[in-house]
Design a protein around this motif. Structure first.
Motif, mmCIF file in Angstrom:
data_model
loop_
_atom_site.group_PDB
_atom_site.id
_atom_site.type_symbol
_atom_site.label_atom_id
_atom_site.label_comp_id
_atom_site.label_asym_id
_atom_site.label_seq_id
_atom_site.Cartn_x
_atom_site.Cartn_y
_atom_site.Cartn_z
ATOM 1 N N ASN A 1 -13.840 1.350 5.778
ATOM 2 C CA ASN A 1 -12.380 1.207 5.705
ATOM 3 C C ASN A 1 -11.996 0.388 4.482
ATOM 4 N N GLU A 2 -10.831 0.677 3.933
ATOM 5 C CA GLU A 2 -10.333 -0.114 2.821
ATOM 6 C C GLU A 2 -9.738 -1.401 3.348
ATOM 7 N N ARG A 3 -10.148 -2.499 2.719
ATOM 8 C CA ARG A 3 -9.613 -3.816 3.056
ATOM 9 C C ARG A 3 -9.292 -4.535 1.754
ATOM 10 N N TYR A 4 -8.404 -5.508 1.851
ATOM 11 C CA TYR A 4 -8.009 -6.292 0.696
ATOM 12 C C TYR A 4 -8.424 -7.740 0.909
ATOM 13 N N ARG A 5 -8.997 -8.326 -0.138
ATOM 14 C CA ARG A 5 -9.439 -9.722 -0.051
ATOM 15 C C ARG A 5 -8.214 -10.640 -0.025
ATOM 16 N N LEU A 6 -8.213 -11.552 0.916
ATOM 17 C CA LEU A 6 -7.127 -12.517 1.001
ATOM 18 C C LEU A 6 -7.055 -13.363 -0.259
ATOM 19 N N SER A 7 -8.190 -13.674 -0.854
ATOM 20 C CA SER A 7 -8.201 -14.476 -2.087
ATOM 21 C C SER A 7 -7.484 -13.735 -3.222
ATOM 22 N N ASP A 8 -7.660 -12.405 -3.316
ATOM 23 C CA ASP A 8 -6.969 -11.621 -4.342
ATOM 24 C C ASP A 8 -5.460 -11.612 -4.092
ATOM 25 N N ILE A 9 -5.079 -11.485 -2.842
ATOM 26 C CA ILE A 9 -3.654 -11.478 -2.480
ATOM 27 C C ILE A 9 -3.022 -12.825 -2.812
ATOM 28 N N VAL B 1 5.462 -5.174 0.103
ATOM 29 C CA VAL B 1 5.467 -3.969 -0.725
ATOM 30 C C VAL B 1 5.171 -2.762 0.161
ATOM 31 N N CYS B 2 5.398 -1.568 -0.382
ATOM 32 C CA CYS B 2 5.118 -0.345 0.358
ATOM 33 C C CYS B 2 3.739 0.202 -0.025
ATOM 34 N N SER B 3 3.323 1.243 0.675
ATOM 35 C CA SER B 3 2.012 1.827 0.424
ATOM 36 C C SER B 3 1.910 2.433 -0.977
ATOM 37 N N THR B 4 3.026 2.930 -1.501
ATOM 38 C CA THR B 4 3.023 3.499 -2.851
ATOM 39 C C THR B 4 2.712 2.419 -3.893
ATOM 40 N N THR B 5 3.273 1.243 -3.686
ATOM 41 C CA THR B 5 3.001 0.140 -4.607
ATOM 42 C C THR B 5 1.531 -0.244 -4.556
ATOM 43 N N LEU B 6 0.967 -0.337 -3.355
ATOM 44 C CA LEU B 6 -0.463 -0.652 -3.243
ATOM 45 C C LEU B 6 -1.304 0.414 -3.916
ATOM 46 N N TRP B 7 -0.950 1.664 -3.746
ATOM 47 C CA TRP B 7 -1.676 2.765 -4.379
ATOM 48 C C TRP B 7 -1.624 2.630 -5.903
ATOM 49 N N ARG B 8 -0.422 2.326 -6.427
ATOM 50 C CA ARG B 8 -0.245 2.176 -7.877
ATOM 51 C C ARG B 8 -1.042 0.981 -8.392
ATOM 52 N N TRP B 9 -1.034 -0.113 -7.661
ATOM 53 C CA TRP B 9 -1.802 -1.296 -8.055
ATOM 54 C C TRP B 9 -3.303 -0.992 -8.043
ATOM 55 N N LYS B 10 -3.717 -0.212 -7.088
ATOM 56 C CA LYS B 10 -5.134 0.180 -7.026
ATOM 57 C C LYS B 10 -5.512 0.989 -8.262
ATOM 58 N N LYS B 11 -4.674 1.950 -8.634
ATOM 59 C CA LYS B 11 -4.939 2.789 -9.807
ATOM 60 C C LYS B 11 -4.952 1.973 -11.092
ATOM 61 N N THR C 1 -6.165 -5.598 6.392
ATOM 62 C CA THR C 1 -5.912 -4.163 6.396
ATOM 63 C C THR C 1 -4.794 -3.845 5.406
ATOM 64 N N THR C 2 -4.598 -2.573 5.159
ATOM 65 C CA THR C 2 -3.526 -2.139 4.272
ATOM 66 C C THR C 2 -2.173 -2.588 4.811
ATOM 67 N N GLU C 3 -1.982 -2.431 6.097
ATOM 68 C CA GLU C 3 -0.709 -2.817 6.714
ATOM 69 C C GLU C 3 -0.462 -4.316 6.595
ATOM 70 N N GLN C 4 -1.488 -5.118 6.843
ATOM 71 C CA GLN C 4 -1.347 -6.565 6.723
ATOM 72 C C GLN C 4 -1.030 -6.954 5.280
ATOM 73 N N THR C 5 -1.679 -6.283 4.340
ATOM 74 C CA THR C 5 -1.471 -6.569 2.923
ATOM 75 C C THR C 5 -0.052 -6.214 2.497
ATOM 76 N N MET C 6 0.432 -5.043 2.940
ATOM 77 C CA MET C 6 1.797 -4.633 2.604
ATOM 78 C C MET C 6 2.803 -5.646 3.141
ATOM 79 N N LYS C 7 2.584 -6.104 4.361
ATOM 80 C CA LYS C 7 3.503 -7.056 4.964
ATOM 81 C C LYS C 7 3.466 -8.397 4.240
ATOM 82 N N MET C 8 2.271 -8.850 3.914
ATOM 83 C CA MET C 8 2.132 -10.148 3.255
ATOM 84 C C MET C 8 2.762 -10.153 1.871
ATOM 85 N N LEU C 9 2.609 -9.041 1.141
ATOM 86 C CA LEU C 9 3.143 -8.945 -0.216
ATOM 87 C C LEU C 9 4.551 -8.358 -0.253
#
Length: 100
Positions: free
Chosen positions: A83-91, A61-71, A51-59
């Motif tokens: 739902n938006e999910r992030y691949r663990l392999s990408d992380i 970073v904040c939600s703004t950073t994830l948004w910027r990385w997505k863009k 999830t977004t929350e799990q990804t932010m915690k693992m990396l």
């Protein structure tokens, strides 16, 4: 005659090929594509999605950073069940680059 080798080693060469050679070349391309697709499907089954929350915690970073990385297409989420999910392999790739 292996047309794959010729294509890779001398892409500008002009050839006269037999119908049998062309059929063999097409069969090789089809077989390689099938293998690539099977591997892609198999690896997708083994993927873990966060999830977004799990990804932010693992990396860390904040939600703004994830948004910027997505863009910037640096870390792109995928849609899983709407739902938006992030691949663990990408992380893990990002974490590996940052630890080198």
């Amino acid at each position: 005659m292996d047309l794959n080798i010729l294509v890779n080693e001398a892409p500008q060469i002009n050839l006269t090929v037999t119908a049998v050679d062309l059929k063999d070349f097409a069969s090789q391309l089809i077989e390689q594509t099938k293998e690539d697709l099977e591997q892609s499907i198999t690896s997708g089954r083994n993927e873990t999605y966060l999830t977004t929350e799990q990804t932010m915690k693992m990396l860390n970073v904040c939600s703004t950073t994830l948004w910027r990385w997505k863009k910037r297409k640096y870390l792109r989420p995928v849609r899983v069940g709407g739902n938006e999910r992030y691949r663990l392999s990408d992380i893990n790739k990002i974490l590996e680059v940052n630890h080198e």
